[in-house]
Design a protein around this motif. Structure first.
Motif, PDB file in Angstrom:
ATOM      1  N   ALA A  67       0.825  -1.186   0.000  1.00 34.71           N
ATOM      2  CA  ALA A  67       0.000   0.000   0.000  1.00 34.71           C
ATOM      3  C   ALA A  67       0.872   1.253   0.000  1.00 34.71           C
ATOM      4  O   ALA A  67       0.471   2.284  -0.525  1.00 34.71           O
ATOM      5  N   VAL A  68       2.025   1.182   0.631  1.00 35.74           N
ATOM      6  CA  VAL A  68       2.912   2.341   0.747  1.00 35.74           C
ATOM      7  C   VAL A  68       4.286   1.972   0.203  1.00 35.74           C
ATOM      8  O   VAL A  68       4.838   0.933   0.546  1.00 35.74           O
ATOM      9  N   SER A  69       4.807   2.842  -0.650  1.00 33.37           N
ATOM     10  CA  SER A  69       6.138   2.571  -1.193  1.00 33.37           C
ATOM     11  C   SER A  69       7.217   3.325  -0.423  1.00 33.37           C
ATOM     12  O   SER A  69       8.314   2.819  -0.245  1.00 33.37           O
ATOM     13  N   VAL A 113      -1.702  10.979   0.846  1.00 29.32           N
ATOM     14  CA  VAL A 113      -1.074   9.870   0.130  1.00 29.32           C
ATOM     15  C   VAL A 113      -1.203  10.143  -1.358  1.00 29.32           C
ATOM     16  O   VAL A 113      -2.307  10.364  -1.864  1.00 29.32           O
ATOM     17  N   GLU A 114      -0.067  10.135  -2.033  1.00 35.19           N
ATOM     18  CA  GLU A 114      -0.081  10.401  -3.473  1.00 35.19           C
ATOM     19  C   GLU A 114      -0.398   9.132  -4.253  1.00 35.19           C
ATOM     20  O   GLU A 114      -0.413   8.029  -3.708  1.00 35.19           O
ATOM     21  N   GLU A 115      -0.615   9.345  -5.541  1.00 33.32           N
ATOM     22  CA  GLU A 115      -0.972   8.207  -6.392  1.00 33.32           C
ATOM     23  C   GLU A 115       0.161   7.192  -6.447  1.00 33.32           C
ATOM     24  O   GLU A 115      -0.065   5.995  -6.617  1.00 33.32           O
ATOM     25  N   ALA A 116       1.389   7.675  -6.327  1.00 34.75           N
ATOM     26  CA  ALA A 116       2.533   6.767  -6.363  1.00 34.75           C
ATOM     27  C   ALA A 116       2.731   6.063  -5.038  1.00 34.75           C
ATOM     28  O   ALA A 116       3.793   5.497  -4.792  1.00 34.75           O
ATOM     29  N   ARG A 117       1.738   6.085  -4.223  1.00 37.33           N
ATOM     30  CA  ARG A 117       1.765   5.423  -2.910  1.00 37.33           C
ATOM     31  C   ARG A 117       2.868   5.972  -2.016  1.00 37.33           C
ATOM     32  O   ARG A 117       3.477   5.241  -1.244  1.00 37.33           O
ATOM     33  N   ILE A 118       3.128   7.257  -2.177  1.00 38.56           N
ATOM     34  CA  ILE A 118       4.066   7.923  -1.270  1.00 38.56           C
ATOM     35  C   ILE A 118       3.240   8.680  -0.239  1.00 38.56           C
ATOM     36  O   ILE A 118       2.338   9.442  -0.595  1.00 38.56           O
ATOM     37  N   VAL A 119       3.552   8.433   0.993  1.00 41.20           N
ATOM     38  CA  VAL A 119       2.855   9.121   2.076  1.00 41.20           C
ATOM     39  C   VAL A 119       3.633  10.390   2.407  1.00 41.20           C
ATOM     40  O   VAL A 119       4.804  10.323   2.775  1.00 41.20           O
ATOM     41  N   HIS A 120       2.960  11.526   2.260  1.00 45.36           N
ATOM     42  CA  HIS A 120       3.563  12.810   2.623  1.00 45.36           C
ATOM     43  C   HIS A 120       3.065  13.194   4.003  1.00 45.36           C
ATOM     44  O   HIS A 120       1.865  13.341   4.206  1.00 45.36           O
ATOM     45  N   ILE A 121       3.976  13.359   4.911  1.00 42.95           N
ATOM     46  CA  ILE A 121       3.592  13.799   6.257  1.00 42.95           C
ATOM     47  C   ILE A 121       3.923  15.284   6.366  1.00 42.95           C
ATOM     48  O   ILE A 121       5.095  15.672   6.332  1.00 42.95           O
ATOM     49  N   HIS A 122       2.864  16.091   6.485  1.00 44.22           N
ATOM     50  CA  HIS A 122       3.059  17.539   6.531  1.00 44.22           C
ATOM     51  C   HIS A 122       3.179  18.057   7.960  1.00 44.22           C
ATOM     52  O   HIS A 122       3.851  19.052   8.203  1.00 44.22           O
ATOM     53  N   SER A 123       2.477  17.397   8.885  1.00 48.82           N
ATOM     54  CA  SER A 123       2.538  17.863  10.274  1.00 48.82           C
ATOM     55  C   SER A 123       2.197  16.701  11.203  1.00 48.82           C
ATOM     56  O   SER A 123       1.821  15.616  10.745  1.00 48.82           O
TER      57      SER A 123
END
Lengths: 348, 313
Positions: free
Chosen positions: B55-57, B89-99
């Motif tokens: 699910a997450v790359s 979570v982006e389409e490329a299964r990258i989780v962006h943690i902003h805060s």
């Protein structure tokens, strides 16, 4: 013997790592704070006077160099102008815009952060460190080295190592010394902090500078001690009274006992009590039996007739209180017994 | 959160080498490298296990959120702290943690860190507020907690907890910050952080850790949400202490001396917080303000110079 230790707050360490994360190259800068030297004298069985010096370096903030290798020259000589600019906030001296620059004394060391490298000072860093100590006339300077790297190849785990050979304490809520008395503290020079302390100081401190709460609890304890002393005196008085009374009463008891005792009487032999019925029965039955008469016997246990018995051994009737021969029949039997005994001897 | 035995869902056994993914998004710094997504394939470096598409790359943790997490983890070495990660979570299964959101721990047992459903719900509400604030589709994407004096690897309890969260959201990730580690021989202090998910073990019904690559993404300016989270920490600590004191003070049949003692303990603990957390945080904020003012002044001058140059052309 001295033991250095560096103390740094969590936010300062985190901000160092934050700064490096935002840079694509190495980062270096100055470390500002306060250094303190405390002398402790300990006594042990082997040594009566052991002096131990605790060096503590409190790191309060860091100032980054705008560019690498500007703080020092190629040969490692410190550029004091750049140093002063850094302290003045990046402006040349005299153009601080009204802000007070930290004094040079507040510089307690410098730092460098480099990725994927060993936790070891390079030769150049050693030279720069020595030159910085000389330039600031401070032999007690620290050098902080942070080396972030990947702990695993996948990049899922990263590590940042810091310092070497000097214990580093990150001030936090879990430090054991937070439990006991604080012998020293890392001063906070934040303006807001100072304003807050001034605003509330009067609620906690007396005019003399002592802590109000401490004064109050001391007063309360003192009152409790006074009550203790009072109670002690009362009890002591009662104890003395009790002692005196006990002595008096003991003496009185003795006197009373003595007075109640009767006159001493001469020793009376216990009255002989005879069982008269048993006595008369034994007399009647066995009165003449030689077995129950006191007789003088020969060595072979034969009775000696009375006429042959010495006066000392003759049985005298008056010496027979238990066997009173008031009965004539009994006397008669005794005579007959004696005659018979004589005849027997003659027949031998 | 009720626990129930269930498979994770996404982790069936397929034999693939590290996954290749196409990054989508603006360029970003990765160490000395500027990553321009779309120009080449990036390897996730996932462990060589036979799995279906995870699910997450990878996880991209913004540096200001990293700052808040690290400060929170370094606030105490006597217990684990925890919080929630907010991002997308982006389409490329990258989780962006902003805060991140700092959480209070109701259960302070050493061997487990768990988030109550109420906290998750409150965090979701907060994420919606942040979404309105930033204009980005923010939601709760993960959790973090600290391992003071212990290894960075998740315990079996952590792995199981992570698996439970993944039942609700396959993209949920876990971060662990290991602090107060010191090599006794070299006296080298260490801080480690790791990112993981959970997957059903090949044998048995237990779960196992799956490593997820994590990158700290540079961000020069600290976001408003991260600043608010950072200053929330002293307030949460104070609230915890007040609640504890209130519970103790509410006990019946305490004699006056005990009450005074407890009051002193409360005072002492609050002083510790002011000394170790609030004071240094305030100092850092003032230094940051000074630094920003100087930077603003420098940039303003540079801007005026550039405008003059442009005008001269």
């Amino acid at each position: 013997m001295s033991e250095p230790a560096v103390r740094i707050s969590g936010i300062v360490l985190a901000s160092l790592m934050f700064q490096h994360a935002n840079s694509d190259s190495d980062v270096e800068g100055l470390v500002l704070g306060e250094s303190r030297f405390d002398e402790q004298v300990t006594i042990s069985d082997s040594q009566s006077d052991h002096v131990h010096i605790q060096e503590t370096y409190n790191v309060q903030k860091h100032v980054a160099c705008h560019q690498l290798n500007t703080l020092y020259s190629g040969s490692g000589e410190v550029n004091m102008e750049v140093l002063q600019e850094m302290l003045a906030g990046g402006r040349p001296s005299g153009h601080d815009g009204g802000l007070l620059a930290p004094p040079q004394d507040s510089v307690i060391g410098w730092y460098r952060q480099r990725r994927d490298s060993e936790q070891q000072m390079s030769f150049r860093e050693k030279v720069v460190h020595d030159n910085l100590r000389r330039a600031l006339a401070n032999p007690h300077m620290i050098f902080m080295l942070l080396t972030p790297s990947r702990a695993v190849l996948t990049g899922s785990t990263h590590r940042t190592e810091r310092f070497k050979n000097i214990p580093v304490l990150v001030n936090n809520l879990g430090l054991l010394e937070q439990q006991g008395y604080w012998r020293g503290s890392a001063p906070c020079s934040a303006t807001g902090y100072i304003i807050t302390m001034k605003k509330h100081r009067s609620k906690f401190f007396c005019s003399s500078g002592s802590v109000k709460e401490v004064s109050e609890v001391n007063s309360m304890n003192e009152s409790l001690q006074v009550e203790l002393q009072k109670a002690c005196r009362c009890v002591e008085e009662s104890e003395r009274q009790l002692e005196a009374l006990q002595v008096e009463v003991s003496a009185l008891r003795r006197r009373l006992g003595e007075k109640q005792q009767p006159e001493p009487v001469a020793a009376v032999q216990p009255e002989q009590r005879n069982n008269s019925a048993l006595l008369s029965a034994v007399r009647d039955l066995l009165g003449c039996s030689p077995m129950f008469l006191t007789q003088t016997l020969t060595l072979k246990a034969f009775p000696v007739p009375e006429e042959y018995a010495s006066p000392e051994t003759q049985v005298k009737e008056e010496q027979l209180p238990l066997l009173e021969l008031s009965d004539t029949t009994s006397r008669k039997r005794l005579r007959e017994l004696a005659v018979r005994e004589r005849k027997r001897r003659r027949s031998r | 959160m009720a626990s129930r035995s269930a498979t994770v869902g996404q982790a069936s056994q397929v034999g693939v080498s590290p996954l290749a993914i196409n990054l989508i998004g603006p360029p970003f710094q990765q160490g000395a490298v500027t990553v321009v997504p779309g120009t080449r394939k990036w390897w996730t470096g996932a462990p060589r296990k036979r799995r279906s598409a995870m699910a997450v790359s990878s996880v991209h943790l913004e540096s200001d959120a990293f700052l808040v997490c690290m400060n929170h983890a370094l606030s105490t070495e006597k217990e684990e702290v925890m919080g929630l990660c907010i991002g997308e979570v982006e389409e490329a299964r990258i989780v962006h943690i902003h805060s991140v959101i700092i959480l209070r721990r109701s259960d302070k047992r050493k061997d487990r860190v768990e988030i109550s459903p109420e906290q998750l719900s409150a965090a979701s509400t907060e994420a919606e507020r942040l979404a309105d604030l930033t204009g980005k589709p923010m939601r709760v994407v993960g959790w973090y907690h600290s391992h003071p004096h212990i290894t960075v690897w998740p315990s079996h309890v952590d792995v199981r907890t992570q698996a439970m969260y993944q039942m609700l959201d396959q993209g949920f990730v876990g971060l662990i910050f290991s602090c107060f580690i010191e090599d006794k021989n070299t006296r080298t202090g260490r801080v480690l952080y790791t990112c993981f998910q959970s997957a059903q073990a090949q044998k048995g019904s237990e779960y196992e850790r799956v490593e997820i690559p994590v990158h700290v993404v540079p961000r020069e300016a600290i976001g408003r949400v991260c600043l608010e989270s950072a200053v929330e920490l002293p307030r949460i600590l104070c609230q915890e202490e007040q609640d504890t004191y209130r519970r103790i003070h509410g006990l019946a049949h305490l004699d006056p001396v005990t009450k005074i003692h407890n009051g002193s303990v409360f005072t002492k603990n609050l002083c510790s917080q002011m000394s170790a957390v609030s004071g240094p945080l305030l100092q850092w904020l003032e230094d940051r303000l000074e630094h920003n003012r100087r930077s603003i002044a420098d940039l303003q001058r540079e801007k005026e110079a550039l405008l003059r140059e442009l005008a001269a052309l």
